[in-house]
Design a protein around this motif. Structure first.
Motif, PDB file in Angstrom:
ATOM      1  N   UNK A  34       0.718  -1.220  -0.057  1.00  0.00           N
ATOM      2  CA  UNK A  34       0.028  -0.012  -0.016  1.00  0.00           C
ATOM      3  C   UNK A  34       0.894   1.139   0.029  1.00  0.00           C
ATOM      4  N   UNK A  35       0.542   2.269  -0.890  1.00  0.00           N
ATOM      5  CA  UNK A  35       1.361   3.449  -1.002  1.00  0.00           C
ATOM      6  C   UNK A  35       1.170   4.365   0.045  1.00  0.00           C
ATOM      7  N   UNK A  36      -0.005   4.306   0.768  1.00  0.00           N
ATOM      8  CA  UNK A  36      -0.387   5.449   1.848  1.00  0.00           C
ATOM      9  C   UNK A  36       0.406   4.967   2.831  1.00  0.00           C
ATOM     10  N   UNK A  37       0.711   3.814   3.356  1.00  0.00           N
ATOM     11  CA  UNK A  37       1.214   3.404   4.734  1.00  0.00           C
ATOM     12  C   UNK A  37       2.720   3.012   4.461  1.00  0.00           C
ATOM     13  N   UNK A  38       3.422   3.295   3.305  1.00  0.00           N
ATOM     14  CA  UNK A  38       4.719   2.804   2.918  1.00  0.00           C
ATOM     15  C   UNK A  38       5.896   3.302   3.841  1.00  0.00           C
ATOM     16  N   UNK A  39       5.643   4.724   4.252  1.00  0.00           N
ATOM     17  CA  UNK A  39       6.583   5.103   4.878  1.00  0.00           C
ATOM     18  C   UNK A  39       6.723   4.666   6.347  1.00  0.00           C
ATOM     19  N   UNK A  40       5.513   4.290   6.915  1.00  0.00           N
ATOM     20  CA  UNK A  40       5.531   3.526   8.189  1.00  0.00           C
ATOM     21  C   UNK A  40       6.155   2.307   7.983  1.00  0.00           C
ATOM     22  N   UNK A  41       5.943   1.344   7.000  1.00  0.00           N
ATOM     23  CA  UNK A  41       6.818   0.246   6.700  1.00  0.00           C
ATOM     24  C   UNK A  41       8.177   0.351   6.690  1.00  0.00           C
ATOM     25  N   UNK A  42       8.493   1.475   6.046  1.00  0.00           N
ATOM     26  CA  UNK A  42      10.169   1.864   5.872  1.00  0.00           C
ATOM     27  C   UNK A  42      10.498   1.835   7.124  1.00  0.00           C
ATOM     28  N   UNK A  43       9.967   2.891   8.089  1.00  0.00           N
ATOM     29  CA  UNK A  43      10.645   3.096   9.475  1.00  0.00           C
ATOM     30  C   UNK A  43      10.760   1.733  10.270  1.00  0.00           C
TER      31      UNK A  43
END
Lengths: 123, 886
Positions: A34-43
């Motif tokens: 999912x694009x929207x929550x991608x940043x969370x996944x990276x962190x």
């Protein structure tokens, strides 16, 4: 234990293919669709490298790349962009936003592995 | 001798007959066979509700007491009818131009759609009419009891009789008065029944008259001798009283809610008026022809009898059972037709001006969100009818069926006549204002109540004999029947004189001293100059009204198909496709007028206002109606027509341009899209085939990966198929396989072929098999392809937790449509234009599993088949309308 790579991609079959290739090569692979929550996944995963699709549900890969580069914690993560559109201007956008490498779908499995090794400093 | 039970039987049979007539009339109108319903004679006969039981029985009594004065009751209306060219014609024209639903609506609409005035007139009408309804109930009870006494037994329980009569009338009125919400508020069934009743009462009265003249007396010459000998001949003509009575009955003829209903609201053609202008006076002439002979004969043979019942008691005295029965039915007809129409008229007023505004303001969500308004309107009408008849019965119950009721006819007339100054002023004087009308109405009504209505209750009421004689608190000049110490006037004349003088005075003064609001000026101009303003002035400035919201609201009030037809027609007029026209002032005005047919002008204005928002009238609009600009307007009307044409072309161009721009963006995106659509499956195919090539795989993995390769290859093939299909369709090279079939079969096939489960949520499909039995002659395979696509789309995109799809067949404008409506969030207006274009998939890749070609293919197919497919806005969810080939 090999290096960790995070795959952000929404086509289930492509996820399956890349995961298979990478884990066979000794990588530890995490995926996110999912694009929207991608940043969370990276962190959360703090990966050694990122494979990032451009067309994602919710948020485009370009936007995510921009955020990554703007944040000191993630600014240095090597990013391999994948796109099925592959026109010249897509590549230009990716370069401008700071993608480490850019590949057009369909790709060669071997090439993906080579590029990932290169951008994570050998291994 | 007529047995009492036989009488009950005959009246019930008669009522049953009326039900049939009304039902039949309704059906004729509904099935389009009602041309004869427009016949002027039907209209004329329906006017006869003016002759109620009060005139049917009472005219003879009136003549027995006051000689020829009863004629005044007929002279007033005769003057109005003969002079129809000046007042009635204008009223009827305005009524149709403005979709007026009642007298309260007329006043409210004229004075700036003011609901305050609507409420005032409604209250006045209810107070003025209730005693009159009680009077009708009393006449029916009295006539029953006459028969009961003849049979030797008294009427067991007059109140119960009155109660059941009221219940029966309420049932009849609800049944035929509120069957549907006619946009024109016309009731063909009721009008037909009333026309029949009009004939019955005329025949009955004529029969009694002929019997009296030729059966009892020895012919006309003998009757003339009897008249000369009777006391009736000796009453002299009182000038002021006669003049007042004629004025009063003329005023009442125009302002009684029930008369307004039949004269204006039920009028379907102005030509009806021309015929009625001589035919109705003739009818009244026949009604009054034998009044005096019956009165004198009655006085002679039944000197102690109640003169009000001579029509009935004279035939009974001579043992003419059949004739008496006919007379009874005549009286019964007079009473019932009056009550039914009065109840319809009052219920419309109460519902439109009191119940609906309260209901709407209680629902803060606004008109667009307020659920099914039609049901609420119908319910409130029905409740109001029951309420009005309930009040009438209560009044009868409280006044104890006393003699006092007999005089209530004139009192009632005088009450509703208070509307006259505002009405006539509104029709002929541009300067009349809302403040003036409200003042006049209030003052006139107060004077009427104080000087006439309250004293009519006698000592039991608030007006004791002492107050009458000395004035309240001993203030002499306020004596209810001698204002300012002017004594010696007849109480009725006194009350009418003062109420009318003060009413008119306040109306004129209030109008002169107050400043009309813009919308009052506008409405005033449209009313006063109704014959000149065939093209009426504008009521709305161009707001940012959402067309779709308006459509949602209109559908709830007018019904879906009528509203859609209206919107589509307007779209076409503006040169646009689909159901959402621009909200031009013209369109808003038309819409508001249509709505006001169902809920009244004030409410319709308020509802449109809620959606459109903001002030309704601009300075430009005012200029347009000012007299000074009238001439310029005429000169510029040609220019205007041209500029309208230009505006239409500009609108078309703008739309084409918008479409082109978005098409060009799409064209640009096309390559990118097609690249993406082809490369994505190829990526999987290449990756897995490389993996498989390397070998050394477990058997199940091998099978799984080759399965993926196969799936993706199929996906590619499907995409190419769709592209080819579309290009063949677009190039017009397709061969249609035309065959006979049935819509049911095609839908069955489509439903079973389309996959309807996504993420484990099955799509439930609702169909109406009874309407689907339609023979088709077309390429049924192609049609099924379209249906499958729509069902599959609903299954893919409907985002409700419990997805539902309703497939319904509707007929509209001679074409059959199949509507596919789901319960999801639907498609936003800005996207509705592009969904039929290639690759215009709105959501993301994952969900769709297609390339966004489905609807483009559907559109091509339907146009090849000679039908069409459009997006139907305002249905709640996503809605597609497939128009079947002819």
């Amino acid at each position: 234990m090999g290096k960790q790579v995070l795959l952000i991609e929404d086509e289930p079959n492509i996820i399956e293919a890349i995961s298979f290739i990478l884990s066979r090569d000794g990588w530890s692979v995490a995926t996110h669709a999912n694009g929207e929550t991608a940043m969370d996944a990276v962190h959360r995963h703090a990966p050694d490298a990122l494979v990032l699709d451009v067309m994602l549900p919710g948020r485009s890969g370009y936007d995510i790349l921009q955020d990554l580069r703007a944040n000191p914690a993630t600014a240095d993560i090597p990013v391999l962009m994948l796109t099925a559109r592959g026109q010249k201007k897509d590549r230009e956008v990716a370069d401008r936003l700071g993608a480490t490498r850019f590949m057009t779908k369909p790709f060669s499995n071997a090439e993906v592995l080579t590029v990932l090794r290169e951008i994570t400093g050998g291994g | 001798m007529v047995g009492f039970n036989l009488l009950i039987f005959v009246s019930l049979a008669y009522v049953g007959f009326l039900f049939l007539v009304a039902f039949w009339g309704d059906r004729q109108a509904r099935t389009g066979h009602g041309g004869w319903l427009r016949a002027p004679i039907i209209y004329t006969l329906s006017l006869s509700i003016y002759c109620t039981a009060w005139t049917f029985y009472g005219a003879v009594g009136y003549a027995a007491r006051s000689g020829l004065e009863f004629v005044t009751i007929y002279l007033g209306p005769t003057l109005v009818m003969v002079g129809w060219w000046w007042v009635l014609r204008k009223l009827v024209r305005i009524g149709r131009a403005q979709r007026i639903t009642s007298i309260a609506d007329l006043i409210s609409s004229r004075y700036g759609k003011s609901n305050l005035l609507g409420v005032l007139v409604t209250l006045l009408a209810v107070i003025g009419t209730t005693p009159y309804i009680a009077l009708q109930l009393q006449s029916v009870v009295l006539s029953f009891s006459v028969f009961a006494q003849q049979g030797g037994e008294g009427l067991a329980d007059p109140e119960a009789t009155a109660f059941w009569v009221a219940v029966g009338l309420a049932a009849f009125t609800v049944l035929f008065g509120t069957r549907n919400l006619d946009a024109n508020e016309r009731h063909h069934g009721v009008v037909t029944a009333i026309a029949v009743e009009a004939v019955v009462k005329l025949v009955a009265l004529l029969a009694v008259g002929i019997f009296v003249v030729w059966g009892v007396s020895g012919g006309p010459a003998d009757i003339v001798r009897t008249i000369e000998a009777s006391p009736i001949d000796r009453w002299d003509l009182q000038g002021p009283r006669w003049a007042t009575m004629i004025f009063l009955s003329a005023a009442a003829f125009l302002t009684l809610p029930r008369m307004f209903q039949v004269l204006v609201v039920e009028n379907v053609d102005e030509k009806q008026l021309a015929t009625a202008s001589w035919a109705f006076p003739f009818y009244m002439f026949l009604m009054s022809l034998f009044v005096v002979p019956i009165a004198v004969v009655g006085l002679e043979i039944l000197p102690d009898g109640n003169p009000d019942l001579f029509v009935l008691t004279v035939p009974l005295h001579f043992e003419q059972g059949g004739l008496a029965m006919l007379t009874f039915l005549g009286g019964f007809s007079s009473a019932t037709s009056m009550v039914i129409v009065a109840a319809i008229a009052l219920s419309t007023m109460v519902s439109n001006h009191i119940v609906m505004p309260i209901w709407l303001s209680a629902r803060s969500g606004g008109a667009a969100m307020s659920g099914d308004v039609r049901q609420v309107v119908l319910l409130s009408r029905r409740m109001s009818i029951a309420g009005v008849l309930g009040l009438g019965w209560l009044y009868y119950h409280l006044s104890g069926g006393s003699e006092a009721l007999a005089s209530i006819g004139l009192i009632s007339f005088a009450g509703v006549a208070q509307v006259l100054p505002s009405m006539i002023g509104g029709l002929f004087w541009r300067g009349a204002t809302r403040v003036g009308a409200a003042l006049g109405l209030t003052v006139g009504f107060a004077v009427w109540a104080y000087a006439l209505f309250l004293p009519s209750f006698g000592d039991a009421g608030m007006m004791t004999a002492r107050v009458l004689a000395e004035g309240p608190w001993g203030i002499g000049w306020l004596r209810p029947q001698a204002f300012f110490g002017v004594e010696g006037m007849d109480p009725v004349v006194h009350a009418i004189f003062w109420s009318m003088v003060l009413n008119t005075g306040c109306f004129v003064l209030g109008s002169l001293l107050s400043f009309p609001r813009p919308i009052e000026r506008l409405q005033g101009a449209q009313f006063v100059n109704v014959f000149e303003h065939s093209r009426t002035a504008q009521g709305w400035t161009r707001g940012n009204a959402e067309s779709e919201d308006l459509l949602v609201m209109a559908q709830r009030i007018m019904g879906a198909s009528q509203a859609q037809a209206l919107f589509q027609e307007e779209s076409a007029r503006q040169g646009k496709d689909g159901y959402l026209p621009d909200t031009t002032p013209d369109f808003l005005r038309i819409l508001e007028r249509e709505l006001s047919g169902s809920v009244g002008a004030a409410t319709a204005h308020a509802m449109v206002g809620q959606i459109v928002g903001g002030a309704a009238v601009s300075v430009d609009d005012l200029m347009a109606v000012a007299d000074e600009t009238q001439q310029i307007l005429e000169y510029s009307s040609q220019l205007e027509a041209k500029s309208e044409e230009l505006a239409r072309t500009a609108r078309q161009l703008q739309e084409a341009n918008e479409k082109l721009t978005s098409l060009s963006i799409q064209k640009d995106a096309f390559l990118s899209q097609i690249s993406h659509e082809l490369r994505t499956p190829m990526t999987s195919i290449r990756a897995f085939s490389e993996i498989l090539k390397e070998g050394e795989m477990a058997v199940e993995d091998t099978r799984k990966y080759s399965g993926i390769i196969q799936d993706e290859a199929i996906r590619l093939t499907r995409l190419l198929d769709d592209l080819l299909d579309l290009s063949v369709l677009e190039a017009g090279q397709v061969t249609l396989n035309v065959q006979s079939g049935n819509l049911t079969d095609v839908l069955d096939r489509a439903v079973s072929a389309a996959s309807t489960v996504r993420d484990g949520r099955p799509l439930s499909i609702k169909r109406t098999p009874s309407r689907e039995d339609v023979a088709l002659r077309t390429d049924t395979d192609r049609l099924a392809q379209v249906f499958i696509n729509l069902i599959a789309n609903a299954s893919k995109y409907c985002d409700s937790a419990k997805p539902r799809l309703a497939i319904s067949v509707v007929e509209q404008g001679g074409r059959r449509h199949v509507d596919f409506v789901d319960n999801g969030t639907g498609i936003p207006p800005e996207s509705q234009v592009v969904i039929f274009e290639k690759f215009s998939r709105l959501s993301d890749q994952q969900k769709a599993g297609g390339a966004g070609l489905g609807l483009a293919i559907c559109r091509e197919i339907m146009s090849k088949l000679g039908g069409g497919i459009t997006y139907l806005p305002g249905q709640g969810g996503a809605a597609f309308r497939v128009t079947l080939p002819l």
